[in-house]
Design a protein around this motif. Structure first.
Motif, mmCIF file in Angstrom:
data_model
loop_
_atom_site.group_PDB
_atom_site.id
_atom_site.type_symbol
_atom_site.label_atom_id
_atom_site.label_comp_id
_atom_site.label_asym_id
_atom_site.label_seq_id
_atom_site.Cartn_x
_atom_site.Cartn_y
_atom_site.Cartn_z
ATOM 1 N N ILE A 56 3.563 1.717 -0.368
ATOM 2 C CA ILE A 56 2.683 2.192 -1.441
ATOM 3 C C ILE A 56 1.387 1.398 -1.455
ATOM 4 O O ILE A 56 0.297 1.967 -1.611
ATOM 5 C CB ILE A 56 3.409 2.107 -2.797
ATOM 6 C CG1 ILE A 56 4.569 3.113 -2.830
ATOM 7 C CG2 ILE A 56 2.443 2.360 -3.948
ATOM 8 C CD1 ILE A 56 5.431 3.012 -4.074
ATOM 9 N N ALA A 57 1.493 0.073 -1.269
ATOM 10 C CA ALA A 57 0.293 -0.758 -1.249
ATOM 11 C C ALA A 57 -0.623 -0.383 -0.085
ATOM 12 O O ALA A 57 -1.851 -0.531 -0.173
ATOM 13 C CB ALA A 57 0.679 -2.238 -1.148
ATOM 14 N N ASP A 58 -0.030 0.146 0.983
ATOM 15 C CA ASP A 58 -0.804 0.565 2.149
ATOM 16 C C ASP A 58 -1.385 1.968 1.985
ATOM 17 O O ASP A 58 -2.035 2.492 2.887
ATOM 18 C CB ASP A 58 0.099 0.515 3.392
ATOM 19 C CG ASP A 58 -0.691 0.590 4.687
ATOM 20 O OD1 ASP A 58 -1.615 -0.232 4.870
ATOM 21 O OD2 ASP A 58 -0.395 1.484 5.507
ATOM 22 N N GLY A 59 -1.102 2.590 0.846
ATOM 23 C CA GLY A 59 -1.676 3.904 0.573
ATOM 24 C C GLY A 59 -0.925 5.071 1.162
ATOM 25 O O GLY A 59 -1.487 6.158 1.314
ATOM 26 N N ARG A 60 0.350 4.891 1.446
ATOM 27 C CA ARG A 60 1.090 5.956 2.130
ATOM 28 C C ARG A 60 1.782 6.942 1.197
ATOM 29 O O ARG A 60 2.313 7.948 1.655
ATOM 30 C CB ARG A 60 2.128 5.339 3.074
ATOM 31 C CG ARG A 60 1.488 4.406 4.088
ATOM 32 C CD ARG A 60 2.391 4.051 5.221
ATOM 33 N NE ARG A 60 1.763 3.051 6.085
ATOM 34 C CZ ARG A 60 2.291 2.615 7.211
ATOM 35 N NH1 ARG A 60 3.445 3.095 7.631
ATOM 36 N NH2 ARG A 60 1.659 1.702 7.931
ATOM 37 N N LEU A 61 1.822 6.659 -0.087
ATOM 38 C CA LEU A 61 2.468 7.579 -1.005
ATOM 39 C C LEU A 61 1.689 8.883 -1.075
ATOM 40 O O LEU A 61 0.536 8.924 -1.495
ATOM 41 C CB LEU A 61 2.570 6.960 -2.398
ATOM 42 C CG LEU A 61 3.305 7.794 -3.449
ATOM 43 C CD1 LEU A 61 4.749 8.061 -3.026
ATOM 44 C CD2 LEU A 61 3.271 7.098 -4.799
ATOM 45 N N ASN A 62 2.339 9.968 -0.620
ATOM 46 C CA ASN A 62 1.730 11.307 -0.624
ATOM 47 C C ASN A 62 0.484 11.412 0.253
ATOM 48 O O ASN A 62 -0.261 12.382 0.158
ATOM 49 C CB ASN A 62 1.374 11.743 -2.046
ATOM 50 C CG ASN A 62 2.612 11.849 -2.920
ATOM 51 O OD1 ASN A 62 3.662 12.300 -2.461
ATOM 52 N ND2 ASN A 62 2.496 11.412 -4.167
ATOM 53 N N ALA A 63 0.229 10.401 1.090
ATOM 54 C CA ALA A 63 -0.918 10.487 1.998
ATOM 55 C C ALA A 63 -0.549 11.320 3.206
ATOM 56 O O ALA A 63 0.557 11.247 3.732
ATOM 57 C CB ALA A 63 -1.343 9.088 2.447
ATOM 58 N N ARG A 64 -1.475 12.138 3.643
ATOM 59 C CA ARG A 64 -1.229 12.958 4.827
ATOM 60 C C ARG A 64 -1.399 12.105 6.071
ATOM 61 O O ARG A 64 -2.385 11.410 6.229
ATOM 62 C CB ARG A 64 -2.216 14.133 4.874
ATOM 63 C CG ARG A 64 -1.986 15.163 3.772
ATOM 64 C CD ARG A 64 -2.906 16.344 3.951
ATOM 65 N NE ARG A 64 -2.671 17.367 2.936
ATOM 66 C CZ ARG A 64 -3.337 18.504 2.869
ATOM 67 N NH1 ARG A 64 -4.311 18.759 3.745
ATOM 68 N NH2 ARG A 64 -3.065 19.382 1.919
#
Length: 272
Positions: free
Chosen positions: A257-265
């Motif tokens: 999540i901290a890496d920005g992967r939540l729901n990221a394409r």
């Protein structure tokens, strides 16, 4: 030898501030200089294990006082609603052995921190020649990556460093990482975050009997860096490997999540 120890009333409800305040006053007796309110705050801090609260603050040693997670707090995190579906974003925690201990894989859904079992290979203690079925573990890892969108995987390397390297090459070096659980500073921080999440009901689980058994089997071990978990004795048959997996999976979720992967394409690069 003179021994002076005043114990608070046994089995105090650690969530009852008034009862805890009375217990602290009983335990500290005429030590009028202590900060009673500060001690009560420390006891009720979600990061303080029950065993530490009873032993250090209330002078109250009781059965299972060193237990890491209480049955009541763990049961409050159980949720049968919104089951985990194929294709959802998850993280994975893996703790592997070959002969003595168990090997396990726990998944954790990114959007709500719900834990679920992906595999367990536990020594039955009936066969002295028993070994972990390595091919079965490999199949479970591959199945997890096929079934779900695995965004982050942490695996404890001993005995499995070569496999973790292969999985990183196969599934992506930005998704599979080594996590050495024998490094106390990092592991104590992850253990504290998991314990706090349970206390605050910031994670969920499916009430898998194996995961629950391993989590409730774990006891605390104090080190200079903080609190770690361990078995109740070196030769204990009460396994905790899935508890370690759950800590790793929950930590992997936080880092994903901290890496920005939540729901990221996920971007795909196609060469011509």
């Amino acid at each position: 030898m003179l021994y002076d120890c005043v114990e608070a009333t046994a089995d105090l409800d650690l969530k009852d501030r008034d009862a805890i305040t009375r217990g602290v006053r009983d335990a500290y007796g005429d030590s009028h200089w202590v900060d009673v309110e500060g001690i009560v705050d420390a006891i009720q801090d979600p990061r303080t294990p029950a065993g530490v609260a009873y032993r250090f603050y209330l002078n109250n040693i009781q059965e299972n006082a060193d237990g890491w997670v209480t049955k009541d707090s763990w049961e409050l995190c159980f949720s049968e609603e919104d089951p985990i579906q194929p294709g959802e974003q998850i993280s994975i925690g893996f703790d592997g052995s070959l002969r003595g201990d168990s090997s396990g894989i726990i998944g954790c859904r990114l959007r709500d921190g719900k834990l679920f079992k992906l595999g367990l290979w536990e020594n039955p203690r009936t066969d002295p020649e028993w070994e972990v079925d390595v091919l079965s573990v490999e199949a479970a890892v591959h199945n997890a990556f096929r079934t779900y969108k695995v965004e982050w995987m942490y695996g404890d390397p001993p005995y499995w460093q070569e496999a973790l390297g292969r999985w990183a090459m196969e599934f992506g070096e930005d998704r599979v990482f080594e996590y050495w659980t024998n490094r106390p500073t990092r592991m104590a921080q992850a253990t504290e975050r998991f314990h706090s999440a349970v206390a605050m009901q910031d994670l969920k689980h499916e009430n898998d009997p194996d995961l629950s058994r391993h989590v409730l089997n774990a006891v605390t071990r104090e080190v200079p860096q903080g609190i770690l978990i361990t078995k109740d004795s070196p030769r204990s048959k009460k396994k905790i490997d899935l508890a370690v997996c759950a800590i790793l999976a929950f930590e992997a979720r936080a880092d994903a999540i901290a890496d920005g992967r939540l729901n990221a394409r996920r971007r795909r690069v196609i060469g011509f």
